[in-house]
Design a protein around this motif. Sequence first.
Motif, PDB file in Angstrom:
ATOM      1  N   MET A   1      24.832  39.069  70.877  1.00 19.43           N
ATOM      2  CA  MET A   1      24.092  38.197  69.951  1.00 19.43           C
ATOM      3  C   MET A   1      24.596  38.430  68.509  1.00 19.43           C
ATOM      4  N   ASP A   2      24.704  37.360  67.763  1.00 21.14           N
ATOM      5  CA  ASP A   2      25.092  37.486  66.364  1.00 21.14           C
ATOM      6  C   ASP A   2      24.076  38.335  65.609  1.00 21.14           C
ATOM      7  N   LEU A   3      24.569  39.042  64.591  1.00 22.16           N
ATOM      8  CA  LEU A   3      23.665  39.857  63.775  1.00 22.16           C
ATOM      9  C   LEU A   3      22.560  38.985  63.196  1.00 22.16           C
ATOM     10  N   LYS A   4      22.950  37.792  62.746  1.00 22.71           N
ATOM     11  CA  LYS A   4      21.991  36.893  62.096  1.00 22.71           C
ATOM     12  C   LYS A   4      20.832  36.550  63.039  1.00 22.71           C
ATOM     13  N   ASP A   5      21.164  36.337  64.321  1.00 21.32           N
ATOM     14  CA  ASP A   5      20.125  35.955  65.288  1.00 21.32           C
ATOM     15  C   ASP A   5      19.173  37.106  65.612  1.00 21.32           C
ATOM     16  N   LYS A 221      28.500  38.073  54.526  1.00 24.94           N
ATOM     17  CA  LYS A 221      27.186  37.746  55.099  1.00 24.94           C
ATOM     18  C   LYS A 221      26.717  38.788  56.111  1.00 24.94           C
ATOM     19  N   ASN A 222      27.643  39.210  56.985  1.00 24.01           N
ATOM     20  CA  ASN A 222      27.263  40.188  58.006  1.00 24.01           C
ATOM     21  C   ASN A 222      26.759  41.498  57.408  1.00 24.01           C
ATOM     22  N   LEU A 229      18.597  44.075  58.890  1.00 25.42           N
ATOM     23  CA  LEU A 229      18.225  44.625  60.203  1.00 25.42           C
ATOM     24  C   LEU A 229      17.800  46.084  60.071  1.00 25.42           C
ATOM     25  N   ASP A 230      18.535  46.826  59.242  1.00 25.13           N
ATOM     26  CA  ASP A 230      18.182  48.224  59.009  1.00 25.13           C
ATOM     27  C   ASP A 230      16.781  48.313  58.388  1.00 25.13           C
ATOM     28  N   TYR A 231      16.538  47.454  57.410  1.00 24.20           N
ATOM     29  CA  TYR A 231      15.230  47.382  56.747  1.00 24.20           C
ATOM     30  C   TYR A 231      14.128  47.081  57.774  1.00 24.20           C
TER      31      TYR A 231
END
Length: 245
Positions: A1-5, A221-222, A229-231
């Motif tokens: 899965m993309d990081l964004k998703d 962006k990534n 995501l870490d947050y």
Amino acid sequence: MDLKDQINIEKLPRHIAVIMDGNGRWAKDHGQPRVFGHRNGVKAVRETTEAAAELGVEYLTLYAFSTENWSRPRLEVNALMSLLVETLRKEIETLNKNNIRLQAIGDISKLPKRTHKALLEGIENTKNNSRMTLVLALNYSAKWEIVEASRQLAEKVKLGQLSVDEINEEAFAGALSTKNIPDPELLIRSSGETRLSNFLLWQLAYSELYFTPIYWPDFRKNNLYEAILDYQSRERRFGKTSDQV
Ligand code: IPE
Ligand code: IPE
Ligand code: MG
């Protein structure tokens, strides 16, 4: 899965602040003068702004020039100020297209006339945009800001517009240049340095801090998604116990 998703949109930080650091070292790694790093940092600014707006972040604050940065070599300071004018002029159209409002914090009246003018024009031309607010910290110093707020409140007390008892956290926050802007939930600093360098000392009191070794011109962006995501993986306790939150 993309990081964004993988990002939980329900738990997005409303405000992300970024200390854009590492332009000089990036340039050195590429065998180029420091200014080359600053020029290449603009792409990272564009990408970060676009990514934040696409996600639905409400405020993005970028530390672009600190009051301490005046002590850099004159050539570098001049190049940074020219780059600012050039970038502001070029990007205003994109900001408008993306419905992004520009604001600034810091002692901007002390910027060179041309830079100050380009900045005010950018703020004026984007003032009706509502998707995201991009705040540039320019000639910014958190200690200066706190002293200015204190002066402002003292002046009001002197004029009888405010009583000493009315000075509380809310009144104080309202005298800062970030009034009407919520405190950042997340601070990102690139380049591996782990300090605040006189940035938003009041507003970052309870922010989550994220440090990445990436030099700013390489930030994409990534990298923003990784930080978010870490947050989102952290537990924000605000003094409570883990069971209470
Ligand atoms: C950040 O990069 C840009 C500004 C402070 C204006 P630097 O210019 O500080 O880059 P390094 O830290 O020297 O690598
Ligand atoms: C902080 O970076 C200021 C900006 C990013 C504009 P610096 O590179 O100036 O910070 P120090 O000198 O390493 O603390
Ligand atoms: Mg630096």
